[in-house]
Motif scaffolding. Structure first.
Motif, PDB file in Angstrom:
ATOM      1  N   PHE A  33      -2.667   4.057  -8.780  1.00  0.00           N
ATOM      2  CA  PHE A  33      -3.750   3.745  -7.844  1.00  0.00           C
ATOM      3  C   PHE A  33      -3.672   4.592  -6.574  1.00  0.00           C
ATOM      4  O   PHE A  33      -4.681   4.759  -5.882  1.00  0.00           O
ATOM      5  CB  PHE A  33      -3.759   2.254  -7.476  1.00  0.00           C
ATOM      6  N   MET A  34      -2.484   5.148  -6.265  1.00  0.00           N
ATOM      7  CA  MET A  34      -2.378   5.976  -5.069  1.00  0.00           C
ATOM      8  C   MET A  34      -3.314   7.182  -5.158  1.00  0.00           C
ATOM      9  O   MET A  34      -3.829   7.664  -4.140  1.00  0.00           O
ATOM     10  CB  MET A  34      -0.943   6.462  -4.886  1.00  0.00           C
ATOM     11  N   GLY A  35      -3.546   7.668  -6.365  1.00  0.00           N
ATOM     12  CA  GLY A  35      -4.459   8.789  -6.555  1.00  0.00           C
ATOM     13  C   GLY A  35      -5.917   8.398  -6.485  1.00  0.00           C
ATOM     14  O   GLY A  35      -6.798   9.269  -6.443  1.00  0.00           O
ATOM     15  N   LYS A  36      -6.190   7.097  -6.456  1.00  0.00           N
ATOM     16  CA  LYS A  36      -7.568   6.618  -6.412  1.00  0.00           C
ATOM     17  C   LYS A  36      -7.992   6.167  -5.013  1.00  0.00           C
ATOM     18  O   LYS A  36      -9.119   5.724  -4.825  1.00  0.00           O
ATOM     19  CB  LYS A  36      -7.750   5.463  -7.408  1.00  0.00           C
ATOM     20  N   LEU A  37      -7.075   6.259  -4.046  1.00  0.00           N
ATOM     21  CA  LEU A  37      -7.419   5.933  -2.661  1.00  0.00           C
ATOM     22  C   LEU A  37      -8.177   7.132  -2.088  1.00  0.00           C
ATOM     23  O   LEU A  37      -7.585   8.104  -1.617  1.00  0.00           O
ATOM     24  CB  LEU A  37      -6.165   5.613  -1.847  1.00  0.00           C
ATOM     25  N   SER A  38      -9.493   7.049  -2.113  1.00  0.00           N
ATOM     26  CA  SER A  38     -10.319   8.243  -1.918  1.00  0.00           C
ATOM     27  C   SER A  38     -10.274   8.799  -0.510  1.00  0.00           C
ATOM     28  O   SER A  38     -10.642   9.948  -0.291  1.00  0.00           O
ATOM     29  CB  SER A  38     -11.772   7.913  -2.288  1.00  0.00           C
ATOM     30  N   LYS A  40      -3.300  -1.278  -3.514  1.00  0.00           N
ATOM     31  CA  LYS A  40      -4.526  -0.622  -3.991  1.00  0.00           C
ATOM     32  C   LYS A  40      -5.760  -1.148  -3.257  1.00  0.00           C
ATOM     33  O   LYS A  40      -6.830  -0.528  -3.311  1.00  0.00           O
ATOM     34  CB  LYS A  40      -4.684  -0.830  -5.494  1.00  0.00           C
ATOM     35  N   SER A  41      -5.599  -2.268  -2.538  1.00  0.00           N
ATOM     36  CA  SER A  41      -6.711  -2.798  -1.738  1.00  0.00           C
ATOM     37  C   SER A  41      -6.930  -2.013  -0.454  1.00  0.00           C
ATOM     38  O   SER A  41      -7.942  -2.202   0.217  1.00  0.00           O
ATOM     39  CB  SER A  41      -6.449  -4.275  -1.382  1.00  0.00           C
ATOM     40  N   LEU A  42      -5.986  -1.146  -0.095  1.00  0.00           N
ATOM     41  CA  LEU A  42      -6.092  -0.394   1.164  1.00  0.00           C
ATOM     42  C   LEU A  42      -7.003   0.814   0.970  1.00  0.00           C
ATOM     43  O   LEU A  42      -6.594   1.969   1.059  1.00  0.00           O
ATOM     44  CB  LEU A  42      -4.701   0.035   1.635  1.00  0.00           C
ATOM     45  N   ARG A  43      -8.274   0.563   0.760  1.00  0.00           N
ATOM     46  CA  ARG A  43      -9.210   1.631   0.400  1.00  0.00           C
ATOM     47  C   ARG A  43      -9.609   2.501   1.580  1.00  0.00           C
ATOM     48  O   ARG A  43     -10.235   3.538   1.394  1.00  0.00           O
ATOM     49  CB  ARG A  43     -10.450   1.020  -0.251  1.00  0.00           C
ATOM     50  N   SER A  44      -9.277   2.061   2.793  1.00  0.00           N
ATOM     51  CA  SER A  44      -9.591   2.876   3.971  1.00  0.00           C
ATOM     52  C   SER A  44      -8.418   3.747   4.396  1.00  0.00           C
ATOM     53  O   SER A  44      -8.518   4.480   5.376  1.00  0.00           O
ATOM     54  CB  SER A  44     -10.000   1.967   5.145  1.00  0.00           C
ATOM     55  N   LEU A  45      -7.302   3.669   3.668  1.00  0.00           N
ATOM     56  CA  LEU A  45      -6.082   4.356   4.070  1.00  0.00           C
ATOM     57  C   LEU A  45      -6.280   5.876   4.086  1.00  0.00           C
ATOM     58  O   LEU A  45      -6.760   6.466   3.124  1.00  0.00           O
ATOM     59  CB  LEU A  45      -4.944   3.993   3.118  1.00  0.00           C
ATOM     60  N   GLU A  46      -5.920   6.497   5.220  1.00  0.00           N
ATOM     61  CA  GLU A  46      -6.025   7.947   5.381  1.00  0.00           C
ATOM     62  C   GLU A  46      -4.654   8.616   5.462  1.00  0.00           C
ATOM     63  O   GLU A  46      -4.498   9.744   5.013  1.00  0.00           O
ATOM     64  CB  GLU A  46      -6.825   8.285   6.644  1.00  0.00           C
ATOM     65  N   GLU A  47      -3.678   7.939   6.065  1.00  0.00           N
ATOM     66  CA  GLU A  47      -2.334   8.497   6.194  1.00  0.00           C
ATOM     67  C   GLU A  47      -1.308   7.426   5.833  1.00  0.00           C
ATOM     68  O   GLU A  47      -1.436   6.277   6.252  1.00  0.00           O
ATOM     69  CB  GLU A  47      -2.084   8.991   7.623  1.00  0.00           C
ATOM     70  N   MET A  61      -8.391  -2.928   6.491  1.00  0.00           N
ATOM     71  CA  MET A  61      -8.940  -1.935   7.409  1.00  0.00           C
ATOM     72  C   MET A  61      -7.927  -0.858   7.790  1.00  0.00           C
ATOM     73  O   MET A  61      -8.215   0.036   8.575  1.00  0.00           O
ATOM     74  CB  MET A  61      -9.445  -2.622   8.682  1.00  0.00           C
ATOM     75  N   LEU A  62      -6.730  -0.957   7.227  1.00  0.00           N
ATOM     76  CA  LEU A  62      -5.653  -0.045   7.594  1.00  0.00           C
ATOM     77  C   LEU A  62      -6.002   1.394   7.237  1.00  0.00           C
ATOM     78  O   LEU A  62      -6.381   1.692   6.104  1.00  0.00           O
ATOM     79  CB  LEU A  62      -4.369  -0.469   6.884  1.00  0.00           C
ATOM     80  N   GLU A  63      -5.896   2.284   8.216  1.00  0.00           N
ATOM     81  CA  GLU A  63      -6.121   3.711   7.998  1.00  0.00           C
ATOM     82  C   GLU A  63      -4.831   4.519   8.089  1.00  0.00           C
ATOM     83  O   GLU A  63      -4.713   5.568   7.465  1.00  0.00           O
ATOM     84  CB  GLU A  63      -7.133   4.252   9.022  1.00  0.00           C
TER      85      GLU A  63
END
Length: 995
Positions: free
Chosen positions: A573-578, A551-558, A531-533
């Motif tokens: 995978f850093m480029g795939k964190l939408s 790569k599991s941190l799919r909610s990451l914003e910053e 859930m980390l943003e």
């Protein structure tokens, strides 16, 4: 007999069979207008018994004519028919706390025997009917908490016998009529929560028997007429949240000796707090916040108010700036019933008095933030054993925190931040097992972080930043799994590594350990914090590479990992964190080619400075080319050619299978449910005044929706300009307060990209002295799914059609959120009211589930069958979200389904051969457009590399039926036997994540 005949019929004399038949027909007409009746009240309204025995109906025992209609709090949905005017013997109507809508019929004016009319807490719209003026026997007229507009009609001046007039919480405009002053029998006048302008008429001073007077939350200006203060019978006085000015009368307590509540916050009152309030010996609430009051607090006189429960002087300019400003607190120890004392945001300059420890043991809230208070916290603080909120932030307090603070076992929120406290953080804080928020940042605390904080297993937010703390991060503290808002440890002198037990922070949204002396590698277990943003690790001594587990941190914003010793290549995978919008990797030793998607295409949100061996990337970054990259690099994005029918079927099966599977209850053991808390704020507090300002005083123009428990307004927070949705709970509606608690309990413990994000909450008192509770959410630009599936004619013309691919994407979003709620929360949560109106769409048409007011927490599995049965049958909500609704465009209660048909069997009967007969017509238009479209779209569906969501393309008409059959077949798999064939939802979601 038709309704038109009923409306024009001349009633016979009482007691005649024709007159009785007229009453029966009116009641049946009323029943016909009821569209929802969850308690089945209308079942008794049939010919098997006389209408005088129908639920809610009372008749004259002799004439058998209807006298009263009493249907309060039955959750009825419907409207009032004009034929109601034919119940001419009616003396009372009470439809309070239902969901009636539409305009009030003018025919109400024919009820000339009517004495009581209570239509409050509904959704009636339009203007107040002028013909009510004919009901000259009216004693009680209650229309509060509706959506009525326009001015108060002058015709109502004929209602001279009124005792109670309640028009508050509508959208009425104009000025307050001066002729209300002619209602000599009036004892209660509530017209607050509207949009009245102008001044308070001095003629209201003629209401010599008035006991309750409230004009709060309007746009009133000028001064309160002296004639109002002279109504000695007033016990409730409410003028809060207006633009009123002037000074409070020095003799107010003498001229209003019967005062029990005095609410005047949120105005422009100046001068001193009158000492004469002490003469009003029954005064319980004295609320004067957010004014320009000056001088000292008359403590000696206020100390005589033995019944005082709440005292709020916050956000004024009280205090002399000299020693002795807080002497009044010693007198308040005589107020043995005091529960709330608010002195925040003033100019009190004094030593924190030890007399605080002598305040009432009933005290639950003590707030003194943002003053000039110095000195230390006395050991006697431990006497206030019922405190749930203690705030002294932003002062000049010094010294050590006494261990006795650990005696405050009920404390939920503790604000000690931004003072000059030193010494160790007391280990006794571990005794505060009810603590949900702890803020001690911005002090001079030293020593290690006490491991005893791990006992606070309800903590949502922990802020220990900006101190002098040393030593390693305790395993126990990093493992407080309840933390969901943030864990802030930045700007200390912590050493050692980031413990692997960080994996226990599975629900935390923000983790900040920046500005310390931490070393070692990023633990791979950090990837469990799904859930980390916001992740801040900058300015430490971390080394090694970025682990693939992130790569599991799919909610990451910053994410900021700058000024460390990281090396190696920045992972693809850093480029795939939408959702990643800001990434800072500056001042490290990264090397190799920079990824070319996602955040790496946004130079404004990316910092890569001082990583000497990076290459490639977009030209704007100015990196050198990578000479050793092979021409046939495997990094190129492959866009496969996908046959449309297969894509539709696969996407629908995966998405809707997941949705249906997650609707079933998990039998896995779960933890105990989270408990209730005090909701002062979420991330940063918002005051009642700010919400009033942000929504233009909850104006009709800002209203964007309403439901059983409250209304939702669009607002702009004045502090930062953020556009928000403000849900205001209607606490007069039964169950609304519990709804607020349930929603806060649910949202405080969950974080998911497809759940509506809460920004803050407000639990306060409105300007009439009533409890006020609201939740503030992110504003969803595209509204609810309901308005897209079932638009009005105006809405239809203003927006595009909802395409099939959009509907599939929304189904995936909903399924993802439900799968998380049911299977990945510490305690499984069942929404219980999932329907299109509770699914909100953002600017990218990403779906977010909201409104957790009926949510249930599933307890651990039990061997007691009766308990399990009780648990399942207790899950109730509106008839709502059913998958075929998204594709048929029909509501579950749509009359076009046919008698006795549900949307389930309506859809089942149509597939596979007649699916195109029941499909939403807008999808047929889409199919026609697709047939005429360019051939290059004939065999492919484009994939968006940034968001991993399908583009909103067209689906070929001749393939649409095949796709819809697949979709609807999955949508119909509801019963438990079918669910067994789907078995493992986790496998399905693994497929979904690689779609």
């Amino acid at each position: 007999m038709s309704a038109a005949v009923l409306e024009s019929a001349t009633l016979p004399s009482s007691g005649t069979s024709l007159g009785n038949e007229t009453d029966r027909m009116v009641l049946l007409d009323f029943k016909k207008r009821i569209s929802e009746d969850p308690f089945h009240i209308m079942r008794s309204w049939n010919d098997s018994i006389h209408f005088c025995s129908w639920a809610g109906v009372t008749c004259n025992r002799i004439t058998k004519r209807v006298l009263t209609l009493e249907l309060e709090s039955q959750k009825l949905v419907g409207s009032i028919p004009p034929s109601i005017g034919n119940l001419t013997f009616l003396t009372g109507i009470n439809l309070r706390r239902n969901n009636f809508h539409g305009e009030l019929p003018q025919e109400l004016g024919r009820l000339q025997s009517l004495q009581h009319l209570n239509l409050s807490v509904n959704s009636f719209s339009g203007k107040i009917p002028t013909n009510i003026s004919h009901c000259t026997q009216l004693r009680v007229l209650e229309l509060y908490s509706n959506k009525l507009i326009g001015p108060i009609p002058d015709q109502l001046s004929s209602l001279l016998d009124l005792n109670i007039l309640l028009f508050d919480k509508n959208n009425l405009t104009g000025t307050i009529p001066s002729w209300i002053g002619n209602f000599s029998s009036l004892c209660s006048l509530y017209i607050g929560g509207n949009n009245f302008q102008g001044s308070i008429p001095k003629e209201l001073g003629r209401l010599t028997g008035l006991q309750a007077f409230s004009v709060a939350v309007n746009n009133l200006s000028g001064m309160v007429p002296s004639s109002i203060y002279n109504i000695s019978s007033i016990s409730i006085f409410g003028v809060s949240q207006n633009q009123l000015r002037g000074e409070l009368p020095p003799n107010v307590g003498f001229i209003l000796p019967n005062l029990e509540q005095f609410h005047a916050g949120g105005n422009k009152f100046t001068g001193n707090i009158p000492a004469s309030f002490s003469n009003a010996s029954r005064l319980r609430y004295l609320n004067l916040p957010e004014n320009d009051l000056t001088g000292t607090v008359p403590g000696e006189s206020l100390g005589r108010l033995r019944s005082l429960v709440g005292l709020n002087f916050g956000a004024n300019r009280l205090g002399t700036g000299k020693s002795g400003d807080l002497n009044f607190i010693s007198f308040l120890s005589n107020c043995t019933s005091l529960e709330g004392l608010a002195l925040y945001d003033n100019q009190f300059r004094d030593e924190l008095p030890s007399s605080i420890s002598n305040l009432s043991t009933q005290l639950t809230s003590l707030t003194m933030e943002k003053n000039l208070i110095y000195g230390s916290i006395n050991r006697g603080i431990g006497n206030l054993v019922n405190l749930t909120l203690f705030g002294v932030s932003y002062n000049f307090l010094i010294g050590k925190i006494p261990e006795e603070i650990g005696r405050l076992q009920k404390l939920g929120e503790l604000y000690l931040n931004d003072n000059k406290f030193y010494g160790p953080i007391p280990s006794s804080l571990g005794n505060l097992t009810s603590l949900t928020e702890l803020y001690v940042s911005g002090n001079r605390f030293e020593g290690s972080i006490p491991p005893t904080l791990a006992n606070c297993q309800r903590l949502l937010a922990l802020d220990l930043s900006r101190n002098n703390l040393t030593g390693p991060i305790p395993q126990e503290v990093i493992g407080i799994s309840s933390l969901s808002i943030y864990l802030l440890l930045s700007n200390n002198y912590l050493t050692g590594s980031l413990p692997a037990k960080v994996s226990d922070l599975a629900k935390v949204v923000e983790l900040d350990v920046s500005g310390n002396n931490l070393s070692g590698e990023i633990p791979t277990t950090l990837g469990n914090c799904i859930m980390l943003e916001r992740l801040y690790l900058e300015n430490n001594k971390f080394e090694g590479t970025i682990p693939q587990s992130l790569k599991s941190l799919r909610s990451l914003e910053e994410m900021d990992i700058s000024r460390n010793n990281f090396s190696g290549q920045i992972p693809e995978f850093m480029g795939k964190l939408s959702f990643l919008k800001n990434l800072n990797v500056a001042n490290n030793n990264f090397q190799g080619e920079l990824p070319k998607e996602g955040i790496f295409l946004n130079a404004s949100g990316l910092s890569i400075l001082r990583n000497g061996r990076l290459c490639g990337g977009i030209p704007r970054l100015g990196l050198p080319p990578c000479s050793n990259i092979k021409a046939h690099s495997s990094r190129g994005l492959l866009v496969p050619k996908v046959v449309i029918p297969a894509a539709c079927a696969l996407a629908s099966i995966i998405a809707l299978s997941c949705f249906i599977v997650t609707c079933s209850m998990s039998n896995k053991p779960r933890g105990t449910p989270v408990s209730s808390r005090s909701y002062k704020d979420w991330k940063s507090g918002v005051s009642y005044k700010e919400l009033v300002e942000s929504t233009n005083r909850f104006s009709r123009e800002n209203l964007i929706g309403s439901g059983s428990f409250g209304s939702v307004y669009k607002g702009v927070l004045p502090s930062d300009g953020i556009v928000v949705a403000v849900k205001v709970l209607n606490l007069q509606q039964q169950g609304a307060s519990n709804s607020f608690i349930r929603e806060c309990e649910a949202l405080r413990s969950v974080r998911h990209r497809n759940l509506l994000k809460i920004i803050t909450t407000c639990s306060s008192i409105d300007n009439q002295g009533n409890d006020f509770k609201s939740l503030v959410y992110e504003y969803s630009v595209n509204g609810s799914l309901d308005v897209w599936l079932h638009p009005t004619d105006d809405e239809q013309s203003q927006r595009e059609r909802l395409s099939l691919v959009q509907r599939l994407n929304i189904a995936i979003d909903i399924g993802s959120a439900l799968e998380y709620l049911h299977h990945h929360c510490e305690t499984s949560i069942v929404h219980c009211d999932l329907k299109p109106s509770n699914v909100l769409l953002d600017e990218d048409m990403v779906a977010h589930i909201g409104d957790f007011g009926l949510a249930k927490f599933l307890l651990e599995a039990t061997d007691n069958p009766s308990q399990s049965q009780t648990m399942s049958t207790g899950l109730k909500g509106t008839i709502g979200y059913i998958p075929p609704e998204m594709f048929t465009g029909k509501r579950p209660t749509d009359g076009m389904l046919g008698d006795g048909k549900s949307i389930h069997n309506f859809t089942a009967m149509a597939i596979p051969d007649h699916v195109m007969d029941i499909v939403d017509p807008s999808l047929l238009i889409e199919a026609e457009d697709a047939d005429a479209h360019d051939d290059r779209y004939e065999n492919e569906v484009q994939e968006n590399p940034i968001t991993n969501r399908h583009d909103h393309g067209l689906v070929q008409g001749r393939k649409l039926d095949e796709c819809l059959v697949s979709v609807m077949q999955i949508g119909l798999v509801w019963d438990s036997h079918a669910l067994k064939h789907l078995e493992d939802s986790e496998c399905l979601w693994t497929l979904l994540s690689t779609k």
